[in-house]
Motif scaffolding. Structure first.
Motif: not given
Length: 119
Positions: A11-16, A28-32, A63-67, A76-80
């Motif tokens: 949450r903190e990283a997402a808010l940042d 952004v979350a709703a769009l995702f 991967k970019g979206s979940v980041g 990590e799963a998307a990256f793999q």
């Protein structure tokens, strides 16, 4: 230090990433939540068609979206899967897809809860 929830949302990283604006993060979350099933479907189709290039591109997009949400296990799963496409080695792709789906299920729960919060 950021808090990683049991549901793979930092949450903190997402808010940042959105300048501390909870309403924007909720948007952004709703769009995702609307768009990720399509990306996941493209990943499934690429694996079923044995199309490494399509897998690489679709997994990279997801991967970019979940980041944006600091979702480490989904990232990590998307990256793999992206790496599997890049190296043209899809042998473990179905197993990696299951891991991604599980991570996304957890992230979805956290994002739905986030969207329901009062801003």
């Amino acid at each position: 230090m950021s808090q990683q929830s049991a549901f793979d949302l930092d949450r903190e990283a997402a808010l940042d990433r959105v300048g501390g604006d909870l309403e924007l993060l909720q948007e952004v979350a709703a769009l995702f939540l609307e768009e990720y099933p399509v990306l996941l479907s493209h990943i499934r189709q690429a694996i079923n068609a044995n199309d490494p290039l399509a897998l690489e591109h679709s997994a990279h997009s997801l991967k970019g979206s979940v980041g944006n949400f600091g979702a480490k296990s989904a990232h990590e799963a998307a990256f793999q899967l992206e790496l599997a496409g890049k190296t043209r080695d899809l042998a473990r792709a179905p197993e990696r897809l299951r891991k991604l789906e599980s991570s996304l299920d957890n992230l979805r729960v956290a994002l739905v809860n986030l969207c329901e919060e009062q801003a």
